[in-house]
Design a protein around this motif. Structure first.
Motif, PDB file in Angstrom:
ATOM      1  N   ARG A 239       0.849  -1.192   0.000  1.00 24.80           N
ATOM      2  CA  ARG A 239       0.000   0.000   0.000  1.00 24.80           C
ATOM      3  C   ARG A 239       0.886   1.244   0.000  1.00 24.80           C
ATOM      4  N   LEU A 240       0.651   2.114  -0.958  1.00 25.53           N
ATOM      5  CA  LEU A 240       1.445   3.324  -1.128  1.00 25.53           C
ATOM      6  C   LEU A 240       0.554   4.531  -0.852  1.00 25.53           C
ATOM      7  N   GLY A 241       0.885   5.314   0.169  1.00 26.79           N
ATOM      8  CA  GLY A 241       0.069   6.454   0.552  1.00 26.79           C
ATOM      9  C   GLY A 241       0.582   7.749  -0.049  1.00 26.79           C
ATOM     10  N   THR A 242      -0.336   8.531  -0.617  1.00 30.35           N
ATOM     11  CA  THR A 242      -0.011   9.867  -1.123  1.00 30.35           C
ATOM     12  C   THR A 242      -0.984  10.841  -0.469  1.00 30.35           C
ATOM     13  N   MET A 243      -0.619  11.312   0.711  1.00 33.42           N
ATOM     14  CA  MET A 243      -1.542  12.092   1.524  1.00 33.42           C
ATOM     15  C   MET A 243      -0.951  13.451   1.888  1.00 33.42           C
ATOM     16  N   GLY A 244      -1.794  14.469   1.830  1.00 36.12           N
ATOM     17  CA  GLY A 244      -1.394  15.777   2.319  1.00 36.12           C
ATOM     18  C   GLY A 244      -0.250  16.385   1.533  1.00 36.12           C
ATOM     19  N   TYR A 245       0.766  16.844   2.256  1.00 40.89           N
ATOM     20  CA  TYR A 245       1.875  17.575   1.649  1.00 40.89           C
ATOM     21  C   TYR A 245       2.667  16.721   0.676  1.00 40.89           C
ATOM     22  N   VAL A 246       2.793  15.426   0.952  1.00 41.85           N
ATOM     23  CA  VAL A 246       3.606  14.567   0.085  1.00 41.85           C
ATOM     24  C   VAL A 246       2.906  14.227  -1.230  1.00 41.85           C
ATOM     25  N   ALA A 247       1.652  14.594  -1.364  1.00 44.37           N
ATOM     26  CA  ALA A 247       0.934  14.328  -2.610  1.00 44.37           C
ATOM     27  C   ALA A 247       1.299  15.403  -3.623  1.00 44.37           C
ATOM     28  N   GLN A 248       2.510  15.334  -4.134  1.00 46.71           N
ATOM     29  CA  GLN A 248       2.975  16.261  -5.154  1.00 46.71           C
ATOM     30  C   GLN A 248       4.040  15.578  -6.003  1.00 46.71           C
ATOM     31  N   LYS A 249       4.295  16.141  -7.160  1.00 45.39           N
ATOM     32  CA  LYS A 249       5.122  15.488  -8.161  1.00 45.39           C
ATOM     33  C   LYS A 249       6.530  15.177  -7.663  1.00 45.39           C
ATOM     34  N   GLY A 250       7.169  16.122  -6.982  1.00 49.53           N
ATOM     35  CA  GLY A 250       8.548  15.923  -6.552  1.00 49.53           C
ATOM     36  C   GLY A 250       8.735  14.694  -5.691  1.00 49.53           C
ATOM     37  N   TYR A 251       7.849  14.492  -4.752  1.00 48.75           N
ATOM     38  CA  TYR A 251       7.941  13.319  -3.885  1.00 48.75           C
ATOM     39  C   TYR A 251       7.631  12.045  -4.657  1.00 48.75           C
ATOM     40  N   LEU A 252       6.732  12.145  -5.621  1.00 51.03           N
ATOM     41  CA  LEU A 252       6.375  10.981  -6.424  1.00 51.03           C
ATOM     42  C   LEU A 252       7.564  10.538  -7.284  1.00 51.03           C
ATOM     43  N   VAL A 253       8.250  11.504  -7.896  1.00 52.73           N
ATOM     44  CA  VAL A 253       9.431  11.181  -8.701  1.00 52.73           C
ATOM     45  C   VAL A 253      10.497  10.521  -7.837  1.00 52.73           C
ATOM     46  N   ARG A 254      10.708  11.057  -6.652  1.00 50.75           N
ATOM     47  CA  ARG A 254      11.712  10.490  -5.740  1.00 50.75           C
ATOM     48  C   ARG A 254      11.351   9.064  -5.362  1.00 50.75           C
ATOM     49  N   PHE A 255      10.077   8.833  -5.047  1.00 49.31           N
ATOM     50  CA  PHE A 255       9.664   7.494  -4.653  1.00 49.31           C
ATOM     51  C   PHE A 255       9.835   6.493  -5.795  1.00 49.31           C
ATOM     52  N   ILE A 256       9.360   6.859  -6.986  1.00 46.58           N
ATOM     53  CA  ILE A 256       9.444   5.936  -8.120  1.00 46.58           C
ATOM     54  C   ILE A 256      10.900   5.605  -8.432  1.00 46.58           C
ATOM     55  N   SER A 257      11.787   6.581  -8.311  1.00 50.71           N
ATOM     56  CA  SER A 257      13.210   6.337  -8.569  1.00 50.71           C
ATOM     57  C   SER A 257      13.771   5.326  -7.580  1.00 50.71           C
ATOM     58  N   ILE A 258      13.456   5.518  -6.302  1.00 51.87           N
ATOM     59  CA  ILE A 258      13.962   4.617  -5.265  1.00 51.87           C
ATOM     60  C   ILE A 258      13.304   3.241  -5.363  1.00 51.87           C
ATOM     61  N   PHE A 259      11.991   3.241  -5.522  1.00 55.61           N
ATOM     62  CA  PHE A 259      11.240   1.987  -5.609  1.00 55.61           C
ATOM     63  C   PHE A 259      11.700   1.173  -6.820  1.00 55.61           C
ATOM     64  N   GLY A 260      11.852   1.856  -7.937  1.00 49.47           N
ATOM     65  CA  GLY A 260      12.296   1.163  -9.143  1.00 49.47           C
ATOM     66  C   GLY A 260      13.693   0.592  -8.995  1.00 49.47           C
ATOM     67  N   ALA A 261      14.597   1.371  -8.357  1.00 44.47           N
ATOM     68  CA  ALA A 261      15.961   0.884  -8.134  1.00 44.47           C
ATOM     69  C   ALA A 261      15.952  -0.344  -7.225  1.00 44.47           C
ATOM     70  N   ALA A 262      15.098  -0.318  -6.189  1.00 43.96           N
ATOM     71  CA  ALA A 262      15.017  -1.450  -5.265  1.00 43.96           C
ATOM     72  C   ALA A 262      14.483  -2.692  -5.977  1.00 43.96           C
ATOM     73  N   LEU A 263      13.520  -2.501  -6.868  1.00 37.21           N
ATOM     74  CA  LEU A 263      12.993  -3.632  -7.629  1.00 37.21           C
ATOM     75  C   LEU A 263      14.078  -4.239  -8.520  1.00 37.21           C
ATOM     76  N   LEU A 264      14.863  -3.387  -9.158  1.00 41.26           N
ATOM     77  CA  LEU A 264      15.947  -3.870 -10.011  1.00 41.26           C
ATOM     78  C   LEU A 264      16.985  -4.637  -9.200  1.00 41.26           C
ATOM     79  N   GLN A 265      17.333  -4.107  -8.022  1.00 39.80           N
ATOM     80  CA  GLN A 265      18.299  -4.782  -7.159  1.00 39.80           C
ATOM     81  C   GLN A 265      17.788  -6.127  -6.684  1.00 39.80           C
ATOM     82  N   ALA A 266      16.449  -6.238  -6.565  1.00 35.25           N
ATOM     83  CA  ALA A 266      15.853  -7.508  -6.137  1.00 35.25           C
ATOM     84  C   ALA A 266      15.680  -8.486  -7.295  1.00 35.25           C
ATOM     85  N   GLY A 267      16.075  -8.065  -8.492  1.00 33.14           N
ATOM     86  CA  GLY A 267      15.990  -8.949  -9.641  1.00 33.14           C
ATOM     87  C   GLY A 267      14.711  -8.848 -10.430  1.00 33.14           C
TER      88      GLY A 267
END
Length: 284
Positions: A239-267
């Motif tokens: 479950r991925l929450g986008t609530m309040g102040y963090v519901a904006q593009k900058g935080y979303l880009v940061r999350f997708i970058s980190i999440f995607g990198a973690a997925l790649l590292q996990a194979g």
């Protein structure tokens, strides 16, 4: 999510005094439709109480129009204020009903005070006493967490006066859709996509290859937390929450970058570039 017709049919059959329902159910990411329930409950003389802790200030909760008798909201979610406080609103008919069980604490009770025989046994959770605290009588109940109240006041000012409710709701919806698009571009699947999703929670099906791994705990240790679920969905969705102040593009880009990198590292063969492009397109 429950069908309103089924709920209304059961209300007519049981004729309950109170119907309590969750508006934004975060464990499944569903937004429950409730706009017709208030009228049905009133027809049988009952009261509709709504838990809008997660949806408050992120999606419309029309208490008067939907004939909701009492609503409880959260301070730390879409409002984006300090945690640990509950925002409560209730109408006059609800107040009249709970005041039938009213008492005033012995230490501050006047000689003319009336005390109900079936009073609420908990001072802390007694709304009838809190009403007197808020009223011109200012009957002492407890020492307020004033810093928290100032924080809630400022968060409401920012949300209502500066951003505006319509803009705030639209922002949560836009970020939610952008996150959904990015997650799909990564090669993942949205849980029950399109089925009354909450615009502040995205539920993602955990790929079979990652269900029996330490992916989630490693992501928390290295970068940050994504929530699991529980009950029948435990180990099946994130479950991925986008609530309040963090519901904006900058935080979303940061999350997708980190999440995607973690997925790649996990194979897992995640397409991070396609996911970031999906975010850009959602805000174009």
């Amino acid at each position: 999510m429950f069908d309103q017709d089924e709920i209304i049919a059961k209300i007519k059959e049981v004729k309950p005094k109170v119907v309590a329902i969750v508006h934004g159910e975060t464990s499944t990411g569903r937004l429950q439709l409730i706009d017709r329930l208030g009228a049905a409950v009133r027809e049988v003389g009952g009261f509709l109480v709504v838990d809008a802790v997660a949806s408050f200030m992120g999606a419309p909760v029309k208490a008067d129009e939907w004939q909701i008798d009492a609503v409880v909201g959260g301070s730390q979610k879409c409002l984006g204020a300090l945690p640990g406080m509950s925002l409560v609103t209730f109408n006059d008919r609800f107040a009249d009903e709970i005041n039938k069980r009213k008492r005033i604490e012995l230490g501050v009770r006047g000689e003319d005070a009336q005390t109900a025989a079936n009073f609420v046994p908990s001072n802390y959770l007694d709304l009838t006493q809190l009403q007197d605290y808020w009223s011109p009588a200012r009957v002492n109940h407890h020492t307020e967490a004033t810093i928290g109240i100032y924080g809630v006041h400022e968060a409401l000012r920012l949300g209502v006066q500066e951003e505006g409710l319509a803009n705030r709701f639209a922002r949560h919806q836009q970020v939610h859709q952008a996150l959904n698009n990015a997650v799909k571009a990564l090669g993942l699947t949205i849980f029950n996509e399109g089925d009354h999703e909450m615009p502040m929670v995205t539920c993602v099906e955990i790929p079979e290859a990652l269900r029996d791994t330490n992916f989630q705990s490693e992501l928390l240790t290295k970068f940050g937390e994504i929530a699991a679920s529980f009950g029948s969905l435990q180990g099946k969705i994130w479950r991925l929450g986008t609530m309040g102040y963090v519901a904006q593009k900058g935080y979303l880009v940061r999350f997708i970058s980190i999440f995607g990198a973690a997925l790649l590292q996990a194979g897992y063969p995640a397409d991070v570039r396609a996911a970031l492009d999906a975010v850009d397109q959602a805000f174009a």
